[in-house]
Design an enzyme around this catalytic site. Structure first.
Site, short mmCIF file in Angstrom:
data_model
loop_
_atom_site.label_atom_id
_atom_site.label_comp_id
_atom_site.label_asym_id
_atom_site.label_seq_id
_atom_site.Cartn_x
_atom_site.Cartn_y
_atom_site.Cartn_z
N LYS A 49 -20.92 -9.05 7.62
CA LYS A 49 -21.41 -8.32 6.43
C LYS A 49 -22.94 -8.31 6.43
CE LYS A 49 -17.19 -9.24 3.88
NZ LYS A 49 -16.44 -9.92 2.83
N GLN A 93 -17.44 -14.70 -1.06
CA GLN A 93 -16.39 -14.63 -0.04
C GLN A 93 -15.17 -15.43 -0.49
OE1 GLN A 93 -16.50 -12.60 2.57
NE2 GLN A 93 -14.51 -13.24 3.34
N ASP A 116 -17.41 -5.73 -4.37
CA ASP A 116 -16.05 -5.91 -3.85
C ASP A 116 -15.03 -5.11 -4.66
OD1 ASP A 116 -15.68 -7.51 -1.55
OD2 ASP A 116 -16.21 -9.33 -2.66
#
Ligand code: GUN
Length: 284
Positions: A49, A93, A116
């Protein structure tokens, strides 16, 4: 003859489009990436990422917190990042260690920085067709279908898996595209028969090679979300690729199908968050 959907190539195309846009429009984006603990798989995802941010011209700030970090400490960090005008996107995460409630963490991230697309406000927006951030893997699958010229309207779509990250938002996106959607899961009876009716089958079950030719209708589009390491060290998906490929019209490989799209769509969301923010600032 089936066509392979090349997620690697499509994701590169998307990242190149974003890179151009960020440079042309002078978009200033910074993604805060938080990892709690040092799970090796999570470290690989987080590293990828950050690399994607660099490629596109998005800043990234890394927070690598020890496994023993308390829920309170993590919530405090999120509060600080929510209030920090330089940070345009926040990502924690998952999974977080068991002593931290992931729902509380997700709910604390500002919906405006929730790249997200996991916050209930964004999930709600998706549900009622309002603009917001959409979970990256299902959003990436819609891009794969769209850029491969696959129509969803009027098609029978079957999603196997009902997770908050993939199955549920996938079903909502296919429905919004006027598909006729069925969601299956571990308790579904007659799973094979239902899958066999699918024009578009999305496998997000989490079981290696579970979807064999017995689950496939001739000419179906098959999208494989799974990724598993086999004993021989090779990767495979939820779909038994060699067994089903000749029955399909389109199929995603593993690796190189859905996987690269997740990060590309995260980058789309990061650019969108920064661009929304600057529009709002200009409006003041
Ligand atoms: N863990 C597995 N997939 C994801 C994802 O898309 N986002 C985050 N934050 N964690 C994950």
């Amino acid at each position: 003859m089936y066509k392979l959907i090349d997620g690697k190539q499509i994701s590169t195309q998307i990242k190149d489009e974003l890179k151009d846009r960020v440079a042309k429009e002078g978009i200033k984006a910074t993604l805060a990436v938080i990892q709690v603990g040092d799970d090796p798989a999570s470290s690989v995802y987080v590293g990828n990422k950050k690399k994607a941010c660099e490629y596109i011209g998005i800043g990234s700030r890394s927070f690598e917190l020890p496994e023993k970090t308390t829920e309170e400490e993590l919530l405090d960090l999120i509060d600080k990042l929510n209030d920090d005008d330089d940070v345009t996107g926040i990502l924690v995460q998952l999974p977080v260690p068991a002593h931290i409630d992931d729902k509380k963490i997700i709910n604390r991230i500002s919906p405006l920085k929730d790249v997200d697309g996991f916050h209930p406000e964004n999930v709600g927006n998706l549900c009622i067709g309002q603009d917001g951030f959409v979970s990256c893997t299902p959003a990436g699958i819609m891009e794969l279908l769209g850029r491969s010229g696959i129509e969803v309207e009027g098609k029978r779509c079957v999603v196997v898996g009902r997770s908050n990250i993939v199955g549920k938002p996938m079903a909502l996106l296919l429905l919004a595209a006027n598909g006729t959607v069925t969601v299956c899961h571990s308790r579904t009876k007659d799973l094979k028969d239902i899958c066999k009716q699918a024009d578009i089958l999305v496998a997000a079950v989490g079981r290696p090679k579970m979807i064999t030719s017995e689950y496939i209708k001739e000419g179906a589009v098959v999208i494989d979300v799974g990724i598993h390491r086999m004993d021989n060290g090779k990767l495979c998906g939820d779909v038994d690729f060699d067994d089903v490929k000749d029955m399909t019209s389109f199929i995603t490989p593993v690796p190189g199908g859905v996987g690269p799209m997740t990060i590309a769509m995260l980058m789309v969301n990061c650019v969108k968050a920064a661009s929304n923010r600057s529009e709002n600032h200009n409006g003041k």
